[in-house]
Design a protein around this motif. Structure first.
Motif, PDB file in Angstrom:
ATOM      1  N   GLN A   1       0.876  -1.176   0.000  1.00  0.00           N
ATOM      2  CA  GLN A   1       0.000   0.000   0.000  1.00  0.00           C
ATOM      3  C   GLN A   1       0.909   1.220   0.000  1.00  0.00           C
ATOM      4  OE1 GLN A   1      -2.790  -2.586   3.063  1.00  0.00           O
ATOM      5  NE2 GLN A   1      -2.024  -0.600   3.740  1.00  0.00           N
TER       6      GLN A   1
ATOM      7  N   ARG B   1      -3.185   6.554 -10.201  1.00  0.00           N
ATOM      8  CA  ARG B   1      -3.305   5.502 -11.232  1.00  0.00           C
ATOM      9  C   ARG B   1      -1.990   4.743 -11.386  1.00  0.00           C
ATOM     10  NH1 ARG B   1      -8.067   6.331 -14.257  1.00  0.00           N
ATOM     11  NH2 ARG B   1      -8.946   8.391 -13.845  1.00  0.00           N
TER      12      ARG B   1
ATOM     13  N   ARG C   1      -1.599   2.125  -8.669  1.00  0.00           N
ATOM     14  CA  ARG C   1      -2.434   0.941  -8.934  1.00  0.00           C
ATOM     15  C   ARG C   1      -1.882   0.116 -10.099  1.00  0.00           C
ATOM     16  NH1 ARG C   1      -8.785   2.686  -8.197  1.00  0.00           N
ATOM     17  NH2 ARG C   1      -8.871   2.326  -5.959  1.00  0.00           N
ATOM     18  N   GLU C   2      -1.395   0.823 -11.136  1.00  0.00           N
ATOM     19  CA  GLU C   2      -0.839   0.089 -12.295  1.00  0.00           C
ATOM     20  C   GLU C   2       0.354  -0.766 -11.894  1.00  0.00           C
ATOM     21  OE1 GLU C   2       0.013   3.185 -15.087  1.00  0.00           O
ATOM     22  OE2 GLU C   2      -2.133   3.524 -15.465  1.00  0.00           O
TER      23      GLU C   2
ATOM     24  N   LEU D   1      -2.038  -0.976  -3.518  1.00  0.00           N
ATOM     25  CA  LEU D   1      -3.199  -0.158  -3.182  1.00  0.00           C
ATOM     26  C   LEU D   1      -2.742   1.300  -3.131  1.00  0.00           C
ATOM     27  CD1 LEU D   1      -5.010  -2.174  -0.346  1.00  0.00           C
ATOM     28  CD2 LEU D   1      -5.339  -2.282  -2.817  1.00  0.00           C
ATOM     29  N   ALA D   2      -3.629   2.199  -3.585  1.00  0.00           N
ATOM     30  CA  ALA D   2      -3.260   3.614  -3.665  1.00  0.00           C
ATOM     31  C   ALA D   2      -3.930   4.399  -2.537  1.00  0.00           C
ATOM     32  CB  ALA D   2      -3.691   4.177  -5.015  1.00  0.00           C
TER      33      ALA D   2
ATOM     34  N   ASP E   1      -7.785   3.731  -2.460  1.00  0.00           N
ATOM     35  CA  ASP E   1      -8.127   2.597  -1.599  1.00  0.00           C
ATOM     36  C   ASP E   1      -8.145   3.015  -0.132  1.00  0.00           C
ATOM     37  OD1 ASP E   1      -8.183   0.406  -3.647  1.00  0.00           O
ATOM     38  OD2 ASP E   1      -6.183   1.197  -4.009  1.00  0.00           O
TER      39      ASP E   1
END
Ligand code: DX5
Ligand code: ZN
Length: 224
Positions: A85, A101, A104-105, A109-110, A131
């Motif tokens: 995270q 983004r 996440r890519e 978890l962002a 998240d």
């Protein structure tokens, strides 16, 4: 489920593995890792090699809080090192949508963090991309500071907003958390409570973790 995240910034770095084992034996499943660059915040803490080393000795989720000026460059490096995270500061990200983004890519978890002076409305356009949202309850840079009470109002407002929007992100708080304020923080709508000094600056970190977790979980019974 309400969770307590021990912040290893307050641990004895010369015995970091043992310190982590103490809180894990007591039930910790997420560890908070504070990364400071001496630029975004006026302190320097730990970096990529330490995250790599911790990754090898634990299955706990690593919640990596980037207090750095250039998160776009380093977030992927921390994910490669083992972060599950990654949290970036709204104040450090001119292109926050892109940064979230990017995290996440890369498979993590962002999370996004707000300093005490930053309003939650600054996240309106990205709440569906996160998240977890971390509300700072101290000005970042140092452990052991006093809790800023206005953070409770921010948690409450964010919890209402989450409900209105029908979103599922976790609400996290960081700074000055202890037995005295954990129940009120949970009642305000917080899910994840980061705690450094109140766990590791005690004679028995495992016991301090358990007491904090019990106090926090009991408070969910009277949540508004
Ligand atoms: C502060 C860090 C916190 C810190 C909290 O900038 O982000 O995670 O470790 O420490 P305590 O719980 O001692 O306030
Ligand atoms: Zn932190």
């Amino acid at each position: 489920m309400v969770e307590i995240l021990p912040s290893i910034l307050a641990a004895n770095f010369a015995r970091l593995g043992e310190e982590i084992a103490k809180v894990e034996r007591a039930g910790a499943s997420m560890l908070h890792v504070d990364v400071m660059d001496g630029h975004f915040v006026p302190n320097i803490s730990i970096g990529i090699p330490v995250v790599e080393s911790i990754r090898k000795i634990t299955r706990s989720k690593l919640d990596v809080h980037l207090m750095i000026s250039d998160p776009d460059t380093y977030a992927p490096e921390f994910i490669r090192a083992g972060a599950d995270q990654v949290l970036v500061h709204q104040e450090a990200c001119p292109h926050l949508d892109r940064t979230l983004r990017l995290i996440r890519e890369h498979g993590a978890l962002a999370g996004v963090v707000l300093n005490p002076a930053t309003p939650i409305a600054t996240l309106n356009e990205v709440l569906d991309l996160v998240d977890h949202v971390l509300i700072m309850s101290v000005n970042p840079g140092f452990g052991g500071q006093a809790f800023i009470p206005n953070a409770l109002r921010k948690v409450e407002a964010l919890s209402c907003r989450r409900k209105e929007l029908g979103l599922q992100f976790a609400i996290e708080i960081d700074g000055g958390v202890g037995l005295d304020n954990a129940p009120a923080i949970v009642r305000a709508g917080c899910d994840w409570l980061v705690a450094g000094s109140s766990i590791f600056h005690t004679p028995d970190p495992g016991r301090a973790f358990s007491e904090l977790q019990r106090a926090a979980r009991e408070a969910t019974l009277v949540r508004v």
